[in-house]
Design a protein around this motif. Sequence first.
Motif, PDB file in Angstrom:
ATOM      1  N   GLU A   1      15.448 -16.974 -12.659  1.00 19.60           N
ATOM      2  CA  GLU A   1      14.512 -17.374 -11.612  1.00 19.60           C
ATOM      3  C   GLU A   1      13.131 -17.637 -12.214  1.00 19.60           C
ATOM      4  OE1 GLU A   1      17.158 -17.277  -8.477  1.00 19.60           O
ATOM      5  OE2 GLU A   1      15.003 -17.695  -8.286  1.00 19.60           O
ATOM      6  N   ALA A   2      12.417 -18.572 -11.623  1.00 18.03           N
ATOM      7  CA  ALA A   2      11.061 -18.846 -12.077  1.00 18.03           C
ATOM      8  C   ALA A   2      10.166 -17.646 -11.798  1.00 18.03           C
ATOM      9  CB  ALA A   2      10.510 -20.088 -11.380  1.00 18.03           C
ATOM     10  N   THR A   3       9.185 -17.455 -12.654  1.00 24.18           N
ATOM     11  CA  THR A   3       8.212 -16.379 -12.481  1.00 24.18           C
ATOM     12  C   THR A   3       6.910 -16.975 -11.987  1.00 24.18           C
ATOM     13  OG1 THR A   3       9.211 -15.160 -14.317  1.00 24.18           O
ATOM     14  CG2 THR A   3       7.004 -14.505 -13.629  1.00 24.18           C
ATOM     15  N   TYR A   4       6.464 -16.560 -10.805  1.00 24.76           N
ATOM     16  CA  TYR A   4       5.285 -17.144 -10.179  1.00 24.76           C
ATOM     17  C   TYR A   4       4.043 -16.306 -10.444  1.00 24.76           C
ATOM     18  CZ  TYR A   4       8.370 -20.342  -7.743  1.00 24.76           C
ATOM     19  OH  TYR A   4       9.279 -21.322  -7.471  1.00 24.76           O
ATOM     20  N   GLU A   5       2.917 -17.003 -10.583  1.00 23.58           N
ATOM     21  CA  GLU A   5       1.637 -16.333 -10.767  1.00 23.58           C
ATOM     22  C   GLU A   5       1.092 -15.895  -9.408  1.00 23.58           C
ATOM     23  OE1 GLU A   5       0.200 -15.761 -13.948  1.00 23.58           O
ATOM     24  OE2 GLU A   5       2.277 -16.342 -14.406  1.00 23.58           O
ATOM     25  N   SER A   6       0.129 -14.993  -9.487  1.00 27.04           N
ATOM     26  CA  SER A   6      -0.501 -14.495  -8.261  1.00 27.04           C
ATOM     27  C   SER A   6      -1.081 -15.662  -7.466  1.00 27.04           C
ATOM     28  CB  SER A   6      -1.606 -13.508  -8.627  1.00 27.04           C
ATOM     29  OG  SER A   6      -2.303 -13.078  -7.488  1.00 27.04           O
ATOM     30  N   GLY A   7      -0.783 -15.683  -6.178  1.00 28.72           N
ATOM     31  CA  GLY A   7      -1.291 -16.741  -5.310  1.00 28.72           C
ATOM     32  C   GLY A   7      -0.318 -17.880  -5.091  1.00 28.72           C
ATOM     33  N   PHE A   8       0.781 -17.864  -5.790  1.00 26.69           N
ATOM     34  CA  PHE A   8       1.799 -18.917  -5.644  1.00 26.69           C
ATOM     35  C   PHE A   8       3.132 -18.261  -5.284  1.00 26.69           C
ATOM     36  CE2 PHE A   8      -0.750 -22.363  -7.158  1.00 26.69           C
ATOM     37  CZ  PHE A   8      -1.630 -21.791  -8.062  1.00 26.69           C
ATOM     38  N   VAL A   9       3.828 -18.857  -4.295  1.00 25.93           N
ATOM     39  CA  VAL A   9       5.083 -18.266  -3.833  1.00 25.93           C
ATOM     40  C   VAL A   9       6.198 -19.297  -3.866  1.00 25.93           C
ATOM     41  CG1 VAL A   9       3.964 -16.520  -2.409  1.00 25.93           C
ATOM     42  CG2 VAL A   9       4.481 -18.770  -1.427  1.00 25.93           C
ATOM     43  N   ILE A  10       7.402 -18.785  -3.964  1.00 30.88           N
ATOM     44  CA  ILE A  10       8.573 -19.644  -4.122  1.00 30.88           C
ATOM     45  C   ILE A  10       8.802 -20.528  -2.901  1.00 30.88           C
ATOM     46  CG2 ILE A  10      10.147 -17.862  -3.285  1.00 30.88           C
ATOM     47  CD1 ILE A  10      12.209 -18.905  -5.323  1.00 30.88           C
ATOM     48  N   ASP A  11       8.492 -20.038  -1.711  1.00 27.37           N
ATOM     49  CA  ASP A  11       8.722 -20.844  -0.509  1.00 27.37           C
ATOM     50  C   ASP A  11       7.852 -22.093  -0.495  1.00 27.37           C
ATOM     51  OD1 ASP A  11       9.242 -18.040   1.792  1.00 27.37           O
ATOM     52  OD2 ASP A  11      10.550 -19.015   0.332  1.00 27.37           O
ATOM     53  N   LYS A  12       6.683 -21.995  -1.067  1.00 22.67           N
ATOM     54  CA  LYS A  12       5.753 -23.113  -1.104  1.00 22.67           C
ATOM     55  C   LYS A  12       6.010 -24.024  -2.310  1.00 22.67           C
ATOM     56  CE  LYS A  12       1.901 -25.438  -0.246  1.00 22.67           C
ATOM     57  NZ  LYS A  12       1.784 -26.366   0.910  1.00 22.67           N
ATOM     58  N   PHE A  13       6.372 -23.430  -3.436  1.00 19.71           N
ATOM     59  CA  PHE A  13       6.556 -24.177  -4.683  1.00 19.71           C
ATOM     60  C   PHE A  13       7.916 -23.847  -5.319  1.00 19.71           C
ATOM     61  CE2 PHE A  13       2.348 -25.913  -4.948  1.00 19.71           C
ATOM     62  CZ  PHE A  13       1.494 -24.962  -4.414  1.00 19.71           C
ATOM     63  N   PRO A  14       9.015 -24.194  -4.675  1.00 16.92           N
ATOM     64  CA  PRO A  14      10.313 -23.917  -5.292  1.00 16.92           C
ATOM     65  C   PRO A  14      10.495 -24.719  -6.576  1.00 16.92           C
ATOM     66  CG  PRO A  14      10.566 -25.217  -3.278  1.00 16.92           C
ATOM     67  CD  PRO A  14       9.134 -24.797  -3.342  1.00 16.92           C
ATOM     68  N   ILE A  15      11.103 -24.077  -7.547  1.00 14.32           N
ATOM     69  CA  ILE A  15      11.298 -24.669  -8.875  1.00 14.32           C
ATOM     70  C   ILE A  15      12.773 -24.601  -9.240  1.00 14.32           C
ATOM     71  CG2 ILE A  15      10.925 -24.245 -11.350  1.00 14.32           C
ATOM     72  CD1 ILE A  15       8.070 -23.372 -10.628  1.00 14.32           C
ATOM     73  N   SER A  16      13.258 -25.676  -9.858  1.00 16.33           N
ATOM     74  CA  SER A  16      14.606 -25.646 -10.410  1.00 16.33           C
ATOM     75  C   SER A  16      14.527 -25.872 -11.908  1.00 16.33           C
ATOM     76  CB  SER A  16      15.498 -26.716  -9.761  1.00 16.33           C
ATOM     77  OG  SER A  16      15.209 -27.999 -10.303  1.00 16.33           O
ATOM     78  N   ARG A  17      15.488 -25.285 -12.633  1.00 15.45           N
ATOM     79  CA  ARG A  17      15.556 -25.455 -14.089  1.00 15.45           C
ATOM     80  C   ARG A  17      17.045 -25.473 -14.445  1.00 15.45           C
ATOM     81  NH1 ARG A  17      13.053 -24.056 -19.172  1.00 15.45           N
ATOM     82  NH2 ARG A  17      14.044 -25.674 -20.430  1.00 15.45           N
ATOM     83  N   PRO A  18      17.704 -26.603 -14.159  1.00 12.80           N
ATOM     84  CA  PRO A  18      19.157 -26.647 -14.325  1.00 12.80           C
ATOM     85  C   PRO A  18      19.629 -26.668 -15.775  1.00 12.80           C
ATOM     86  CG  PRO A  18      18.323 -28.795 -13.689  1.00 12.80           C
ATOM     87  CD  PRO A  18      17.171 -27.847 -13.593  1.00 12.80           C
ATOM     88  N   ASN A  19      18.784 -27.124 -16.702  1.00 10.84           N
ATOM     89  CA  ASN A  19      19.179 -27.153 -18.113  1.00 10.84           C
ATOM     90  C   ASN A  19      17.942 -27.059 -18.994  1.00 10.84           C
ATOM     91  OD1 ASN A  19      18.077 -29.868 -18.501  1.00 10.84           O
ATOM     92  ND2 ASN A  19      19.834 -30.561 -17.273  1.00 10.84           N
ATOM     93  N   LEU A  20      18.136 -27.187 -20.306  1.00  9.38           N
ATOM     94  CA  LEU A  20      17.042 -26.956 -21.243  1.00  9.38           C
ATOM     95  C   LEU A  20      16.120 -28.152 -21.435  1.00  9.38           C
ATOM     96  CD1 LEU A  20      18.940 -24.900 -23.980  1.00  9.38           C
ATOM     97  CD2 LEU A  20      17.240 -24.061 -22.353  1.00  9.38           C
ATOM     98  N   THR A  21      16.372 -29.258 -20.724  1.00  7.56           N
ATOM     99  CA  THR A  21      15.509 -30.429 -20.884  1.00  7.56           C
ATOM    100  C   THR A  21      14.911 -30.915 -19.570  1.00  7.56           C
ATOM    101  OG1 THR A  21      17.346 -31.990 -20.615  1.00  7.56           O
ATOM    102  CG2 THR A  21      16.856 -31.239 -22.881  1.00  7.56           C
ATOM    103  N   PHE A  22      15.124 -30.211 -18.482  1.00  6.84           N
ATOM    104  CA  PHE A  22      14.723 -30.747 -17.181  1.00  6.84           C
ATOM    105  C   PHE A  22      14.281 -29.636 -16.239  1.00  6.84           C
ATOM    106  CE2 PHE A  22      14.631 -34.155 -14.155  1.00  6.84           C
ATOM    107  CZ  PHE A  22      15.019 -33.619 -12.947  1.00  6.84           C
ATOM    108  N   SER A  23      13.278 -29.949 -15.409  1.00  6.84           N
ATOM    109  CA  SER A  23      12.828 -29.029 -14.373  1.00  6.84           C
ATOM    110  C   SER A  23      12.225 -29.829 -13.227  1.00  6.84           C
ATOM    111  CB  SER A  23      11.782 -28.059 -14.917  1.00  6.84           C
ATOM    112  OG  SER A  23      11.324 -27.173 -13.914  1.00  6.84           O
ATOM    113  N   THR A  24      12.248 -29.253 -12.033  1.00 12.20           N
ATOM    114  CA  THR A  24      11.559 -29.860 -10.896  1.00 12.20           C
ATOM    115  C   THR A  24      10.673 -28.823 -10.222  1.00 12.20           C
ATOM    116  OG1 THR A  24      13.246 -29.360  -9.225  1.00 12.20           O
ATOM    117  CG2 THR A  24      13.500 -31.424 -10.463  1.00 12.20           C
ATOM    118  N   LEU A  25       9.581 -29.324  -9.667  1.00  9.08           N
ATOM    119  CA  LEU A  25       8.671 -28.524  -8.840  1.00  9.08           C
ATOM    120  C   LEU A  25       8.570 -29.232  -7.492  1.00  9.08           C
ATOM    121  CD1 LEU A  25       6.332 -26.332  -8.487  1.00  9.08           C
ATOM    122  CD2 LEU A  25       4.796 -28.211  -9.149  1.00  9.08           C
ATOM    123  N   THR A  26       8.802 -28.511  -6.425  1.00 18.10           N
ATOM    124  CA  THR A  26       8.634 -29.065  -5.088  1.00 18.10           C
ATOM    125  C   THR A  26       7.385 -28.469  -4.458  1.00 18.10           C
ATOM    126  OG1 THR A  26      11.015 -29.383  -4.798  1.00 18.10           O
ATOM    127  CG2 THR A  26       9.671 -29.339  -2.807  1.00 18.10           C
TER     128      THR A  26
END
Lengths: 114, 112
Positions: A54-79
């Motif tokens: 799972e992504a590790t979020y910094e203080s002030g940022f939450v998964i519901d607002k900024f969901p992140i995917s990291r399906p493999n070692l060359t790609f990621s998405t931020l919503t």
Amino acid sequence: SAVISQKPSRDICQRGTSLTIQCQVDSQVTMMFWYRQQPGQSLTLIATANQGSEATYESGFVIDKFPISRPNLTFSTLTVSNMSPEDSSIYLCSVQRHTNYEQYFGPGTRLTVT
Amino acid sequence: EDQVTQSPEALRLQEGESSSLNCSYTVSGLRGLFWYRQDPGKGPEFLFTLYSAGEEKEKERLKATLTKKESFLHITAPKPEDSATYLCAVHFRAGNNRKLIWGLGTSLAVNP
């Protein structure tokens, strides 16, 4: 270094909608990061995205607002979800190749929320 | 408080006029200090990593130095293409964690 691409490069969105930003790297990397850079401000780390966990979020940022995917070692998405004008910013992804925290950045996505 | 401060906020030079940018930090357990260049509308471009006081790195017209409290980015005989925002970031140990703090940057304009 690394060659990093981001899509889209810019977008104008209406409030209440969501936008997914893609980050593609030319080689496998363990650690990827998502940043926000607002005008006149420093880079602010949103979250760290490691493949297989799972992504590790910094203080002030939450998964519901900024969901992140990291399906493999060359790609990621931020919503960015349920956007408001305050989310208008440049969003940057970066990768770390070594344990010394030296990071390489993508070109950024300029988001404007109206 | 852990902090990274860059000065000046903005600097305007004539072509060929050498100067220095400053990055001061108040952290303990420094693991590395990074310099980046950022052009408008682009992501930061990595320039240097410095690890310990006394270390120096050079690249073309740029030279970065490090002391226990600050780092300098010296620009020798700058050209208009050196115009950009220069960012520094400090990597340090905080308890059992490692952190990275970014400065606000120095906006450099070099006039022909």
